[in-house]
Write a protein that holds these residues in place. Structure first.
Motif, PDB file in Angstrom:
ATOM      1  N   VAL A 262      -3.857 -20.311  47.303  1.00  0.00           N
ATOM      2  CA  VAL A 262      -4.034 -21.746  46.672  1.00  0.00           C
ATOM      3  C   VAL A 262      -3.654 -21.966  45.362  1.00  0.00           C
ATOM      4  CG1 VAL A 262      -5.406 -22.251  48.568  1.00  0.00           C
ATOM      5  CG2 VAL A 262      -5.856 -21.330  46.656  1.00  0.00           C
ATOM      6  N   HIS A 263      -3.037 -22.978  44.477  1.00  0.00           N
ATOM      7  CA  HIS A 263      -2.947 -23.059  43.378  1.00  0.00           C
ATOM      8  C   HIS A 263      -1.981 -21.832  42.706  1.00  0.00           C
ATOM      9  CE1 HIS A 263      -5.699 -25.821  43.382  1.00  0.00           C
ATOM     10  NE2 HIS A 263      -7.085 -24.913  43.882  1.00  0.00           N
ATOM     11  N   LYS A 264      -1.433 -21.510  43.277  1.00  0.00           N
ATOM     12  CA  LYS A 264       0.055 -20.335  42.972  1.00  0.00           C
ATOM     13  C   LYS A 264       0.942 -20.443  41.942  1.00  0.00           C
ATOM     14  CE  LYS A 264       2.410 -17.512  46.080  1.00  0.00           C
ATOM     15  NZ  LYS A 264       3.105 -17.574  46.690  1.00  0.00           N
ATOM     16  N   THR A 265       1.438 -21.767  41.925  1.00  0.00           N
ATOM     17  CA  THR A 265       1.954 -22.221  40.493  1.00  0.00           C
ATOM     18  C   THR A 265       1.043 -22.282  39.643  1.00  0.00           C
ATOM     19  OG1 THR A 265       3.311 -23.710  41.638  1.00  0.00           O
ATOM     20  CG2 THR A 265       3.395 -23.821  39.990  1.00  0.00           C
ATOM     21  N   SER A 266      -0.298 -23.275  39.216  1.00  0.00           N
ATOM     22  CA  SER A 266      -0.768 -22.733  38.404  1.00  0.00           C
ATOM     23  C   SER A 266      -1.947 -21.795  37.784  1.00  0.00           C
ATOM     24  CB  SER A 266      -1.996 -24.128  38.351  1.00  0.00           C
ATOM     25  OG  SER A 266      -2.709 -23.577  39.287  1.00  0.00           O
ATOM     26  N   LEU A 267      -1.870 -20.512  38.937  1.00  0.00           N
ATOM     27  CA  LEU A 267      -2.019 -19.031  38.100  1.00  0.00           C
ATOM     28  C   LEU A 267      -0.980 -18.575  37.664  1.00  0.00           C
ATOM     29  CD1 LEU A 267      -3.795 -18.195  41.901  1.00  0.00           C
ATOM     30  CD2 LEU A 267      -5.082 -18.314  39.586  1.00  0.00           C
ATOM     31  N   VAL A 268      -0.074 -18.234  38.400  1.00  0.00           N
ATOM     32  CA  VAL A 268       1.161 -18.073  37.552  1.00  0.00           C
ATOM     33  C   VAL A 268       1.661 -18.374  36.293  1.00  0.00           C
ATOM     34  CG1 VAL A 268       3.301 -17.023  37.585  1.00  0.00           C
ATOM     35  CG2 VAL A 268       2.462 -17.185  40.017  1.00  0.00           C
ATOM     36  N   ARG A 269       1.278 -19.947  35.816  1.00  0.00           N
ATOM     37  CA  ARG A 269       1.876 -20.163  34.858  1.00  0.00           C
ATOM     38  C   ARG A 269       0.274 -19.938  34.376  1.00  0.00           C
ATOM     39  NH1 ARG A 269       3.427 -26.179  36.870  1.00  0.00           N
ATOM     40  NH2 ARG A 269       5.865 -25.594  37.195  1.00  0.00           N
ATOM     41  N   PHE A 270      -0.984 -20.222  34.095  1.00  0.00           N
ATOM     42  CA  PHE A 270      -1.902 -18.733  33.872  1.00  0.00           C
ATOM     43  C   PHE A 270      -1.860 -18.139  33.260  1.00  0.00           C
ATOM     44  CE2 PHE A 270      -6.104 -16.406  33.809  1.00  0.00           C
ATOM     45  CZ  PHE A 270      -6.884 -17.346  32.539  1.00  0.00           C
ATOM     46  N   PHE A 271      -1.511 -16.492  34.303  1.00  0.00           N
ATOM     47  CA  PHE A 271      -0.973 -15.737  33.680  1.00  0.00           C
ATOM     48  C   PHE A 271       0.509 -15.576  32.947  1.00  0.00           C
ATOM     49  CE2 PHE A 271      -3.946 -14.622  37.130  1.00  0.00           C
ATOM     50  CZ  PHE A 271      -4.824 -13.693  36.231  1.00  0.00           C
ATOM     51  N   ASP A 272       1.050 -16.574  32.882  1.00  0.00           N
ATOM     52  CA  ASP A 272       1.695 -16.430  32.154  1.00  0.00           C
ATOM     53  C   ASP A 272       1.540 -16.465  30.281  1.00  0.00           C
ATOM     54  OD1 ASP A 272       5.004 -16.089  31.128  1.00  0.00           O
ATOM     55  OD2 ASP A 272       4.874 -18.185  31.062  1.00  0.00           O
ATOM     56  N   GLY A 273       1.176 -17.585  30.415  1.00  0.00           N
ATOM     57  CA  GLY A 273       0.284 -17.855  28.948  1.00  0.00           C
ATOM     58  C   GLY A 273      -0.648 -16.923  28.462  1.00  0.00           C
ATOM     59  N   PHE A 274      -1.571 -16.144  29.471  1.00  0.00           N
ATOM     60  CA  PHE A 274      -2.263 -15.101  29.243  1.00  0.00           C
ATOM     61  C   PHE A 274      -2.005 -14.197  28.869  1.00  0.00           C
ATOM     62  CE2 PHE A 274      -6.323 -11.970  30.132  1.00  0.00           C
ATOM     63  CZ  PHE A 274      -6.932 -12.707  29.242  1.00  0.00           C
ATOM     64  N   SER A 275      -0.856 -13.484  29.989  1.00  0.00           N
ATOM     65  CA  SER A 275      -0.546 -12.096  29.384  1.00  0.00           C
ATOM     66  C   SER A 275       0.457 -12.013  27.449  1.00  0.00           C
ATOM     67  CB  SER A 275       0.767 -12.065  29.603  1.00  0.00           C
ATOM     68  OG  SER A 275       1.617 -13.271  29.612  1.00  0.00           O
ATOM     69  N   TRP A 276       0.652 -13.483  26.927  1.00  0.00           N
ATOM     70  CA  TRP A 276       1.140 -13.707  26.335  1.00  0.00           C
ATOM     71  C   TRP A 276       0.146 -13.697  25.066  1.00  0.00           C
ATOM     72  CZ3 TRP A 276       5.993 -14.557  23.229  1.00  0.00           C
ATOM     73  CH2 TRP A 276       6.803 -14.651  23.800  1.00  0.00           C
ATOM     74  N   LEU A 277      -1.113 -13.807  25.007  1.00  0.00           N
ATOM     75  CA  LEU A 277      -1.839 -13.672  24.184  1.00  0.00           C
ATOM     76  C   LEU A 277      -2.382 -12.039  24.186  1.00  0.00           C
ATOM     77  CD1 LEU A 277      -4.768 -15.205  22.371  1.00  0.00           C
ATOM     78  CD2 LEU A 277      -6.100 -15.152  24.800  1.00  0.00           C
ATOM     79  N   MET A 278      -1.875 -11.928  25.752  1.00  0.00           N
ATOM     80  CA  MET A 278      -2.399  -9.847  25.065  1.00  0.00           C
ATOM     81  C   MET A 278      -1.305  -9.403  24.779  1.00  0.00           C
ATOM     82  SD  MET A 278      -5.660  -9.736  26.816  1.00  0.00           S
ATOM     83  CE  MET A 278      -5.365 -11.213  26.119  1.00  0.00           C
ATOM     84  N   GLN A 279       0.069  -9.494  24.616  1.00  0.00           N
ATOM     85  CA  GLN A 279       0.670  -9.094  24.155  1.00  0.00           C
ATOM     86  C   GLN A 279       0.400  -8.872  22.447  1.00  0.00           C
ATOM     87  OE1 GLN A 279       4.184 -10.419  25.930  1.00  0.00           O
ATOM     88  NE2 GLN A 279       3.331  -9.940  28.099  1.00  0.00           N
ATOM     89  N   ILE A 280      -0.078 -10.182  21.973  1.00  0.00           N
ATOM     90  CA  ILE A 280       0.218 -10.807  20.783  1.00  0.00           C
ATOM     91  C   ILE A 280      -1.706  -9.714  20.152  1.00  0.00           C
ATOM     92  CG2 ILE A 280      -1.172 -12.541  18.398  1.00  0.00           C
ATOM     93  CD1 ILE A 280       0.747 -14.241  20.453  1.00  0.00           C
ATOM     94  N   LEU A 281      -2.202  -9.745  20.930  1.00  0.00           N
ATOM     95  CA  LEU A 281      -3.412  -8.963  20.696  1.00  0.00           C
ATOM     96  C   LEU A 281      -3.123  -7.651  20.591  1.00  0.00           C
ATOM     97  CD1 LEU A 281      -6.685  -8.890  20.199  1.00  0.00           C
ATOM     98  CD2 LEU A 281      -6.444  -8.390  22.780  1.00  0.00           C
ATOM     99  N   VAL A 282      -2.392  -6.739  21.517  1.00  0.00           N
ATOM    100  CA  VAL A 282      -2.331  -5.697  21.091  1.00  0.00           C
ATOM    101  C   VAL A 282      -1.467  -5.400  20.132  1.00  0.00           C
ATOM    102  CG1 VAL A 282      -0.294  -5.756  22.823  1.00  0.00           C
ATOM    103  CG2 VAL A 282      -1.605  -3.294  22.365  1.00  0.00           C
TER     104      VAL A 282
END
Length: 486
Positions: A262-282
């Motif tokens: 359920v909510h697969k599209t929104s989850l993938v998009r969330f983690f795409d954005g969140f991974s960008w935040l993590m990449q910037i952090l590291v």
């Protein structure tokens, strides 16, 4: 308090500046994340910010935390349908290719740079993996239509080879800290970490999907929180059970992304954005950890190793690994060139610092320099090299951004054709500017004899036929009326 506010304003301004100029940087083929490394260096004690940061242990912890979510996002976005076609060569590049690279770099560093063989193997293990963030960023920002099956092969390799490099790095560090002997014990530990990580990853992946599908939450915004909690739980639990946490996270995420969710599209998009935040952090953290004045002492040997890695070692690893597959020579040469090093390698180099390995500072600074030169040189030349080797598919209009991570939920509704006629307001508009209702999804665009998989930047032309799907006809009628479609 006022000093803290000034620091926050300074850091925020630097980061916003990097993001604002990201399009100019990516057009040159350089991942925007490289800019954030320089941002960290500018903020550091030898830069304008004057922030003193020399805590390798903290940087390593931040790196591990970020890698957990970066790899989870990569796993969620891995389409099994696309990946299975390149599963065997991709898996070999992610394991055997990593080992071959580590050994060749280790031997070269020993003979060319005078490092001990174990120090050379440690350097090789750290730089043996390619960087998923850099590869994804360049391929997609340049909308490179690569000939099949290069795009899924490159993305599968870069998103799944961190666990092997991680295990090699930990194993070499353990061997260097031991009193000698025990090689077969460490080899057994290596295999056990693979087995435990893979087994638990599958188990936790199915369990996580079951939990998300069965749980009934009052707010849809809580589902990404649940998924993020599952990611951290899987990483920590697998590590506690003596498995490879990064491998467990990747497999669990891949399972969750390839079952009904359920909510697969929104989850993938969330983690795409969140991974960008993590990449910037590291990247910012690693930029802070580097002292530019120390790079002067290693730039020449690091440049030698970077050149050897680009032009000799990576091609050797690719050609050996893919020797049993019928890939054309030019395709193998292109795969060899897409061996970008990045954040993962620099994070793994911090392990040597935290463990107090001899010459750890030199190894870390060399890895930092190698990663920078790899991303800047190979990244900026990626499109010209693909064109020169004839690996751009000018006939296939399917963009690379949809060749591997086309994670839309199962179509629920009816497929409709909308024609763009003369006088339609849609003519000349980008897809993102058409403001499709949430219940209407554009799937394809027919243009003459071609079929285009649209992105937000795709421009609509007179005579196009839009293939859309929806379960709400009233939303479709409103769209047709607003844009004067037929």
């Amino acid at each position: 308090m006022e000093n803290a506010n000034v620091l926050i304003v300074f850091v925020s301004a630097i980061l916003l500046f990097c993001i604002a100029f990201s399009r100019l940087i990516t057009k040159a083929g350089i991942p925007v994340l490289v800019f954030f490394i320089f941002a960290g260096m500018i903020m550091g004690s030898e830069g304008a910010g004057g922030i003193y940061f020399d805590n390798a242990s903290a940087a390593s912890s931040i790196g591990n935390f970020a890698l957990c979510y970066i790899i989870f996002a990569g796993g969620m976005a891995t389409s099994w349908k696309s990946a299975r076609e390149v599963l065997l060569p991709g898996a070999l590049l992610s394991t055997a290719g990593v080992m071959i690279t580590a050994i060749l770099v280790g031997v070269a560093a020993h003979f060319l740079l005078g490092l001990t063989l174990m120090q050379g193997l440690l350097l090789g293990s750290v730089v043996s993996c390619t960087d998923a963030a850099s590869v994804f960023s360049i391929l997609r920002s340049n909308n490179m239509n690569l000939k099949a099956p290069l795009a899924p092969l490159l993305e599968l390799e870069s998103s799944s080879n961190d666990p092997a490099a991680y295990m090699l790095t930990i194993t070499i560090i353990s061997l260097m800290k031991s009193d000698g002997g025990g090689f077969f014990g460490y080899a057994l530990m290596f295999v056990m970490q693979l087995a435990v990580g893979a087994g638990l990853g599958f188990a936790f992946g199915f369990a996580g999907a079951l939990l998300i599908n069965r749980i009934r939450l009052n707010s849809d915004g809580l589902y990404p929180v649940v998924a993020a909690t599952i990611a951290s739980f899987v990483f920590a639990a697998v590590q506690l059970m003596r498995g490879n946490g990064l491998l467990g996270v990747y497999i669990a995420a891949m399972v969750m992304g390839n079952v009904k969710l359920v909510h697969k599209t929104s989850l993938v998009r969330f983690f795409d954005g969140f991974s960008w935040l993590m990449q910037i952090l590291v990247f910012v953290t690693l930029g802070l950890l580097v002292f530019p004045s120390q790079l002067r002492a290693v730039w020449l040997p690091a440049l030698v190793m970077s050149a050897a890695l680009m032009f000799l070692i990576r091609p050797a690893a690719v050609f050996i690994t893919l020797s049993g597959f019928k890939y054309p020579l030019k395709a193998k040469l292109f795969v060899s060139w897409v061996g970008l090093r990045g954040a993962s390698s620099i994070v793994f180099a911090t392990y040597a610092l935290t463990e107090g390995i001899q010459n750890a500072d030199t190894i870390f600074n060399m890895v930092f320099f190698i990663s920078l030169t790899s991303v800047i040189i190979q990244g900026s030349m990626l499109t010209p090299v693909a064109s020169m080797l004839g690996q751009l598919d000018k006939e296939d209009k399917t963009l690379v951004s949809r060749s591997f991570t086309d994670y839309e939920e199962d179509i629920q509704g009816t497929l409709y054709e909308l024609r763009v006629v003369r006088g339609s307001k849609a003519v000349g508009m980008a897809v993102s500017d058409m403001k499709f209702p949430e219940s209407v999804r554009i799937m394809l665009i027919k243009r003459g004899e071609s079929t285009i998989a649209p992105t937000g930047k795709t421009l609509i032309k007179e005579g196009d036929t839009l293939m859309v799907t929806t379960g709400k006809t009233e939303a479709l009628l409103a769209l047709k009326e607003r844009l004067a479609l037929v």
